[in-house]
Design an enzyme around this catalytic site. Structure first.
Site, PDB file in Angstrom:
ATOM      1  N   SER A   1     -11.200  -0.677  -0.770  1.00 41.82           N
ATOM      2  CA  SER A   1      -9.939  -0.631  -0.017  1.00 41.82           C
ATOM      3  C   SER A   1     -10.132  -1.032   1.430  1.00 41.82           C
ATOM      4  O   SER A   1      -9.229  -1.570   2.064  1.00 41.82           O
ATOM      5  CB  SER A   1      -9.349   0.788  -0.047  1.00 41.82           C
ATOM      6  OG  SER A   1      -8.504   0.981  -1.143  1.00 41.82           O
TER       7      SER A   1
ATOM      8  N   ASP B   1      -1.477   2.502  18.336  1.00 40.95           N
ATOM      9  CA  ASP B   1      -2.291   1.298  18.242  1.00 40.95           C
ATOM     10  C   ASP B   1      -1.846   0.361  17.122  1.00 40.95           C
ATOM     11  O   ASP B   1      -2.544  -0.612  16.814  1.00 40.95           O
ATOM     12  CB  ASP B   1      -3.765   1.671  18.052  1.00 40.95           C
ATOM     13  CG  ASP B   1      -4.336   2.393  19.271  1.00 40.95           C
ATOM     14  OD1 ASP B   1      -3.787   2.204  20.373  1.00 40.95           O
ATOM     15  OD2 ASP B   1      -5.295   3.161  19.116  1.00 40.95           O
TER      16      ASP B   1
ATOM     17  N   HIS C   1      -3.779   6.231   3.749  1.00 43.03           N
ATOM     18  CA  HIS C   1      -4.498   5.065   3.240  1.00 43.03           C
ATOM     19  C   HIS C   1      -3.924   3.756   3.786  1.00 43.03           C
ATOM     20  O   HIS C   1      -4.655   2.893   4.283  1.00 43.03           O
ATOM     21  CB  HIS C   1      -4.456   5.075   1.711  1.00 43.03           C
ATOM     22  CG  HIS C   1      -5.279   4.015   1.053  1.00 43.03           C
ATOM     23  ND1 HIS C   1      -4.801   2.734   0.819  1.00 43.03           N
ATOM     24  CD2 HIS C   1      -6.544   4.032   0.565  1.00 43.03           C
ATOM     25  CE1 HIS C   1      -5.741   2.021   0.220  1.00 43.03           C
ATOM     26  NE2 HIS C   1      -6.814   2.784   0.048  1.00 43.03           N
TER      27      HIS C   1
ATOM     28  N   ASP D   1       0.833  -1.200   0.000  1.00 45.49           N
ATOM     29  CA  ASP D   1       0.000   0.000   0.000  1.00 45.49           C
ATOM     30  C   ASP D   1       0.872   1.256   0.000  1.00 45.49           C
ATOM     31  O   ASP D   1       1.968   1.253  -0.559  1.00 45.49           O
ATOM     32  CB  ASP D   1      -0.926  -0.040   1.221  1.00 45.49           C
ATOM     33  CG  ASP D   1      -2.264   0.626   0.973  1.00 45.49           C
ATOM     34  OD1 ASP D   1      -2.299   1.860   0.904  1.00 45.49           O
ATOM     35  OD2 ASP D   1      -3.277  -0.093   0.856  1.00 45.49           O
TER      36      ASP D   1
ATOM     37  N   ASN E   1     -13.462   0.653  -7.385  1.00 45.70           N
ATOM     38  CA  ASN E   1     -14.559   1.577  -7.052  1.00 45.70           C
ATOM     39  C   ASN E   1     -15.020   2.381  -8.259  1.00 45.70           C
ATOM     40  O   ASN E   1     -14.956   3.609  -8.258  1.00 45.70           O
ATOM     41  CB  ASN E   1     -14.113   2.548  -5.954  1.00 45.70           C
ATOM     42  CG  ASN E   1     -13.563   1.844  -4.734  1.00 45.70           C
ATOM     43  OD1 ASN E   1     -14.137   0.868  -4.276  1.00 45.70           O
ATOM     44  ND2 ASN E   1     -12.466   2.329  -4.209  1.00 45.70           N
TER      45      ASN E   1
END
Length: 674
Positions: free
Chosen positions: A612, A406, A434, A397, A527
């Protein structure tokens, strides 16, 4: 070429030896233009400069010691002296150009002129020379020369230019044929070196920036001695390679995009007829945090888009400043067909139809409540710490922020040849949020009320950045490298939330190779608003994931309302197939992809939608499931292991009642360690 030229006769040529002056001037122009890199520091500007620098050097190499150029009989007889004069004219004009756009327009006109010169058709050469003179005399480009984001994918090589190709074995990723490729692509004749010293100087400058294809043909990058390679080849080089190395495939360089739901934008500005009559176009609104009471808290970084014609995307847009103010190029009181606000991290967006804004009006955005369930946590929330333990997942990515409290990233690397793989596996400068969002869906270790839980927080998480810092697409060559590295690092699952419309055998071969070595690639379908499944999800060796949403898991007026579209689930009228999701017979599974809250760089959380997001949801559930089957994970890393993994994953899917083209086998049931 102002005076009429006498017609050429059969056998007339432009003497190649007399073009040495032009060769030297082309190299000189390339050097001067390459120096402009230091003054234009943004990545898109540098790519513009270096693309033209490459072209100038490729042209000089083509001309240097090349054959005479045969002239078409009966058409104007053009001489080498006139060609030399033309480039001298360009050099003088270039020295007067201050703006980058003007210099680019001038060089493009020069390259087009030489394209006609090399064909030897006098009429075309004369016409091209006139256009070149006009460009020189104008001193500025026509409007829109640099409009939009410059993309290497838009470049189409002329016959004498080198384009980039991916070289692959006929089967698999490794072969002895690839180890011999360096010898196979060398030119049959050594170039004459009249300008080689100057070319070497400029090539050295370019080489430090790793943007290549000069001194063609050449290998720009190699994964392994016997593995895939990135090469700069002219059309003649491609033919030579096919003849001399039949065990090698020459594949085009293909670009892939992220599969986050595309943000809408204005295509055309408002009608300025009113402005011509003296009306002021300055509508200022304020974006604030909802529910604060008393004095509203401003929200900076919100993207406000006002559409006067939603279908044609006519309107105005602005970004809210530190005081929450956004200035729109519209009249106060103008009717809007749609008002859209994309919130910054920490906020939901806003969508309203048929509204009228008044000057000074406030737009309130709902803050993200990390304790409230989105669709992901509604389905798969509350995963224990060890969910996914023993499974390694790679995220291919835009990079993952390993400083987020986290997220725990075990390792990874950057795979971006254009940047010399610099910058590591962390988030890219543009669109870097992203990859972190995708990673958080899989493996965030946060807990409400301060964080969100991923589906499989116990996995060993790897980050492979393939998108460059400039925000442009990822190449198939870099994706192949990342998949290869993920397999070598022992990844059981690889998540690819990316796609494109171009049929690409290079990435397919890498996915097949991963499968044969016991690794599953899970890929977003894309998409394009119910368009066909994109590549590489479309390949049968990949696990293709579409997206669904739930109207009860995001605010009714959020921007996610745009994605609600039939069909709706058989047993739950709130669940729908996302309006943006690509669908088709290739869909294998579906996952939650509308209004998903997850980690982004800077320790924050943000909402995103897209296949995604559905893709890592499936990846996370698959990891949690596989962790419950150590006997499968312990199998030898071959295709039988991949088949058993796929068998477990597919068996865990249950239909939502949609047609197969929308959901495939359906949605995975949640799994946790026993």
């Amino acid at each position: 070429m102002g005076e009429p030229l006498e017609p050429a006769r059969a056998g007339d040529v432009i003497d190649a030896r007399a073009l040495q002056h032009a060769v030297g001037r082309l190299v000189e122009l390339a050097g001067e233009f390459c120096d402009a890199v230091a003054d234009n520091t943004t990545f898109p500007e540098q790519r513009q400069i270096l693309r033209r620098t490459h072209s100038l050097l490729n042209l000089s190499t083509w001309l240097d010691g090349g054959p005479d150029i045969a002239l078409a009989p009966g058409q104007p007889r053009v001489t080498a002296a006139q060609v030399n004069d033309a480039i001298d004219y360009v050099m003088a004009a270039s020295s007067r150009c201050g703006a980058l756009a003007a210099r680019i327009a001038l060089i493009d006109a020069l390259l087009d002129f030489f394209q006609d010169v090399l064909r030897g058709e006098g009429d075309a050469i004369v016409a091209s020379a006139r256009r070149l003179k006009d460009a020189c005399d104008a001193g500025a480009p026509s409007a829109g020369v640099l409009a939009g984001r410059y993309r290497l994918a838009d470049f189409h090589a002329r016959a004498w230019e080198a384009a980039q190709y991916v070289l692959m074995p006929l089967r698999g990723l490794r072969s002895p044929d690839m180890a011999e490729i360096g010898e196979a692509v060398q030119p049959e004749r050594a170039p004459v070196t009249a300008a080689s010293g100057a070319i070497a100087r400029v090539a050295s400058t370019i080489g430090t920036l790793q943007t290549a294809n000069v001194a063609t043909p050449q290998i720009l990058h190699s994964t392994h001695a016997d593995g895939p390679k990135l090469a700069a080849l002219t059309s003649d080089d491609v033919l030579q390679l096919k003849a001399r190395a039949p065990g090698v495939r020459v594949l085009p360089l293909v670009y892939y995009e992220l599969t986050r739901r595309p943000m809408l934008e204005v295509a055309k500005g408002p009608d300025h007829a009113a402005a011509a009559l003296g009306a002021a176009l300055a509508l200022t609104v304020q974006v604030v945090r909802a529910g604060t009471g008393g004095r509203p808290a401003p929200v900076a970084g919100a993207r406000v888009i006002a559409f006067t014609d939603f279908a044609q995307r006519v309107g105005a847009e602005s970004l809210s400043d530190a005081s929450g103010m956004a200035k729109l190029d519209l009249q106060a009181g103008v009717p809007l067909q749609a008002l859209l606000v994309y919130g910054p991290p920490g906020y939901w967006g806003l969508f309203r139809r048929d509204v009228t804004l008044r000057k000074g009006e406030t737009l309130a955005l709902q803050p993200i409540d990390l304790g409230a369930p989105d669709f992901l946590s509604k389905l798969y929330g509350g995963a224990p710490d060890n969910a996914g333990a023993g499974v390694t997942v790679g995220v291919i990515d835009t990079g993952v922020d390993d400083t987020h409290p986290d997220l725990v990233v075990a390792g990874g690397a950057a795979f971006v040849v254009a940047e010399n793989d610099a910058g590591g596996a962390g988030p890219a400068a543009i669109d870097g949020d992203h990859g972190s969002h995708v990673a958080g869906i899989i493996a965030s270790r946060g807990r409400p009320p301060s964080g969100k839980r991923g589906v499989a927080p116990g996995v060993r998480l790897m980050s492979y950045r393939v998108f460059p810092n400039g925000g442009t697409g990822a190449t198939n060559y870099d994706i192949v490298r990342a998949i290869d590295r993920g397999v070598a690092d022992g990844c059981d699952l690889l998540n690819l939330s990316l796609g494109g419309s171009t049929r690409d055998e290079a990435v397919r071969e890498a996915i097949k190779d991963a499968f044969d070595k016991g690794t599953l690639c899970i890929v977003a379908t894309g998409n394009d608003g119910r368009g066909p499944v994109s590549y590489p999800a479309r390949w049968p060796e990949a696990v293709a994931v579409s997206a669904v949403g739930d109207t009860g898991t995001f605010p009714a007026e959020s921007s996610e309302a745009l994605d609600v579209l039939a069909p709706f689930a058989r047993d739950d009228a709130a669940v729908f197939v996302a309006g943006f999701s690509n669908v088709g017979e290739e869909v294998d599974l579906t996952g939650p992809g509308v209004g998903i809250v997850s980690t982004v760089p800077g320790g924050a959380y943000a909402v995103m939608s897209g296949t995604s997001m559905a893709c890592p949801a499936v990846t996370g559930v698959a990891a949690a499931l596989l962790a419950c089957h150590p006997e499968v994970l312990a199998m030898p890393r071959d295709s039988r292991r991949a088949v058993e993994m796929l068998r477990l994953v597919n068996a865990a899917a249950g239909t939502l009642g949609f047609e197969r083209t929308f959901e495939g086998l359906g949605m995975l049931a949640p799994h946790a360690p026993d």
